[in-house]
Write a protein that holds these residues in place. Structure first.
Motif, PDB file in Angstrom:
ATOM      1  N   UNK A 195       0.828  -1.208   0.000  1.00  0.00           N
ATOM      2  CA  UNK A 195       0.000   0.000   0.000  1.00  0.00           C
ATOM      3  C   UNK A 195       0.863   1.259   0.000  1.00  0.00           C
ATOM      4  N   UNK A 196       1.947   1.256   0.779  1.00  0.00           N
ATOM      5  CA  UNK A 196       2.841   2.408   0.803  1.00  0.00           C
ATOM      6  C   UNK A 196       3.514   2.634  -0.539  1.00  0.00           C
ATOM      7  N   UNK A 197       3.915   1.539  -1.191  1.00  0.00           N
ATOM      8  CA  UNK A 197       4.517   1.660  -2.517  1.00  0.00           C
ATOM      9  C   UNK A 197       3.528   2.242  -3.516  1.00  0.00           C
ATOM     10  N   UNK A 198       2.291   1.790  -3.449  1.00  0.00           N
ATOM     11  CA  UNK A 198       1.254   2.331  -4.334  1.00  0.00           C
ATOM     12  C   UNK A 198       1.034   3.818  -4.065  1.00  0.00           C
ATOM     13  N   UNK A 199       0.996   4.179  -2.785  1.00  0.00           N
ATOM     14  CA  UNK A 199       0.802   5.586  -2.419  1.00  0.00           C
ATOM     15  C   UNK A 199       1.922   6.460  -2.965  1.00  0.00           C
ATOM     16  N   UNK A 200       3.165   6.041  -2.776  1.00  0.00           N
ATOM     17  CA  UNK A 200       4.292   6.848  -3.238  1.00  0.00           C
ATOM     18  C   UNK A 200       4.446   6.791  -4.758  1.00  0.00           C
ATOM     19  N   UNK A 201       3.992   5.724  -5.396  1.00  0.00           N
ATOM     20  CA  UNK A 201       4.001   5.701  -6.856  1.00  0.00           C
ATOM     21  C   UNK A 201       3.130   6.808  -7.410  1.00  0.00           C
ATOM     22  N   UNK A 220      12.027   4.289  -6.425  1.00  0.00           N
ATOM     23  CA  UNK A 220      11.921   5.193  -5.287  1.00  0.00           C
ATOM     24  C   UNK A 220      10.654   4.948  -4.491  1.00  0.00           C
ATOM     25  N   UNK A 221       9.548   4.617  -5.187  1.00  0.00           N
ATOM     26  CA  UNK A 221       8.297   4.335  -4.498  1.00  0.00           C
ATOM     27  C   UNK A 221       8.418   3.094  -3.632  1.00  0.00           C
ATOM     28  N   UNK A 226       8.801   0.703   1.742  1.00  0.00           N
ATOM     29  CA  UNK A 226       9.458  -0.118   2.760  1.00  0.00           C
ATOM     30  C   UNK A 226       9.826   0.740   3.973  1.00  0.00           C
ATOM     31  N   UNK A 227      10.380   1.927   3.718  1.00  0.00           N
ATOM     32  CA  UNK A 227      10.760   2.814   4.816  1.00  0.00           C
ATOM     33  C   UNK A 227       9.540   3.282   5.602  1.00  0.00           C
ATOM     34  N   UNK A 228       8.436   3.536   4.909  1.00  0.00           N
ATOM     35  CA  UNK A 228       7.211   3.962   5.588  1.00  0.00           C
ATOM     36  C   UNK A 228       6.684   2.868   6.509  1.00  0.00           C
ATOM     37  N   UNK A 229       6.674   1.628   6.030  1.00  0.00           N
ATOM     38  CA  UNK A 229       6.194   0.528   6.871  1.00  0.00           C
ATOM     39  C   UNK A 229       7.132   0.298   8.055  1.00  0.00           C
ATOM     40  N   UNK A 272      12.841   8.678  -1.250  1.00  0.00           N
ATOM     41  CA  UNK A 272      12.382   8.043  -2.477  1.00  0.00           C
ATOM     42  C   UNK A 272      12.535   8.941  -3.690  1.00  0.00           C
ATOM     43  N   UNK A 273      12.251  10.230  -3.532  1.00  0.00           N
ATOM     44  CA  UNK A 273      12.390  11.163  -4.648  1.00  0.00           C
ATOM     45  C   UNK A 273      13.848  11.289  -5.083  1.00  0.00           C
TER      46      UNK A 273
END
Length: 291
Positions: A195-201, A220-221, A226-229, A272-273
């Motif tokens: 979910x975090x990867x989808x959000x950052x994508x 980066x997403x 991973x870092x967010x989780x 990520x950016x």
């Protein structure tokens, strides 16, 4: 001989991806930009949590005791998850949502539209530094911000909902009691990363003002997801270690924890950016601005 080998190892270390990312992260003043993003995230989080809690309150109800209503157990679990997003908050803080969810939903959504303009404007400013691109015109930037919040809120709700629903799946499986907690944690972590990867994508694809495709943003997403989780799982331990802050006053402790949490969220966003910008530098084919 050892000196030559040492210099060779040093050159490899300084040329490695982590070293290059660290130098770029520092040169672009990403910690300062993370403060800007984190500050706006903190302001946007309150109406966002109100909207999510109000929607869930309309659907399953919010019951501080978890003892009343057909969906009381689900409501209590949802409430516990929402409170995790606001370190230091008390269950009584959500009690009004159970009584006037529709009103709070309307007020929260208006507040969300207002704060989203500042949040995604701050992200665009920070990403302009990272990608070396100009910013959008004022009106277009606000329209993008409003469009982003329509994507951002459901994805955040998905993360909150998964933290509530997924742990209960272990009870449906014939697993030993000793393995249930580990299975729930692993399942929640895997879905949280997804979910975090989808959000950052979505964030890295839409917000920056340069032409790009999904292949330019997925790495980066994924790193940010991973870092967010990891931050989400580790932060309760940080709160537990600093529980003595209560002696300075609960309000001070609450504000300090919020500032710390959202600062790290800003750092994750910038990490990520910067990784995307490092692995996929701007080229002539995409040098034009995307409005």
């Amino acid at each position: 001989m050892f000196a030559v080998q040492g210099r060779a190892l040093l050159r490899k270390a300084t040329a490695s991806l982590p070293a290059r990312l660290g130098r770029r992260f520092s040169a672009d003043r990403c910690p300062d930009l993370a403060v800007l993003i984190g500050w706006n995230l903190m302001f946007a989080s309150l109406p966002l949590v109100v909207v999510i809690a109000a929607i869930i309150g309309l659907v399953v109800g919010l019951d501080p005791t978890g003892t009343s209503g057909q969906h009381a157990g689900a409501g209590a679990r949802v409430q516990a998850t929402i409170l995790q997003l606001l370190p230091g908050a008390h269950p009584d803080d959500l009690a009004p949502l159970a009584q006037a969810s529709g009103l709070y939903l309307a007020v929260g959504f208006l507040g969300l539209l207002w704060t989203s303009a500042g949040l995604f404007g701050a992200m665009e400013s920070a990403f302009s530094v990272v990608y070396r691109t100009p910013r959008r015109p004022f009106v277009r930037q606000k329209l993008v911000s409003f469009a982003m919040i329509l994507l951002f809120a459901p994805l955040t709700g998905l993360i909150v909902g998964s933290a509530t629903i997924l742990p209960g799946l272990s009870n449906l499986l014939s697993l030993p009691t000793a393995l249930r907690s580990g299975f729930s944690l692993a399942l929640q972590a895997a879905f949280g990363v997804l979910a975090g990867t989808l959000l950052y994508t979505v964030i890295y694809y839409v917000v920056p003002t340069r032409r790009q495709s999904l292949r330019h943003v997925w790495r980066g997403a994924l790193a940010a997801g991973v870092a967010l989780e990891a931050l989400t799982l580790a932060f309760p331990f940080y709160v537990a270690l600093n529980k003595n802050f209560d002696r300075f006053g609960s309000s001070f402790a609450f504000v300090f924890l919020l500032l710390t949490f959202f600062y790290f969220l800003g750092m994750v966003t910038m990490l990520g950016a910067e990784l995307n910008a490092l692995l996929d530098p701007e080229d002539a084919a995409r040098s034009g601005r995307r409005d």
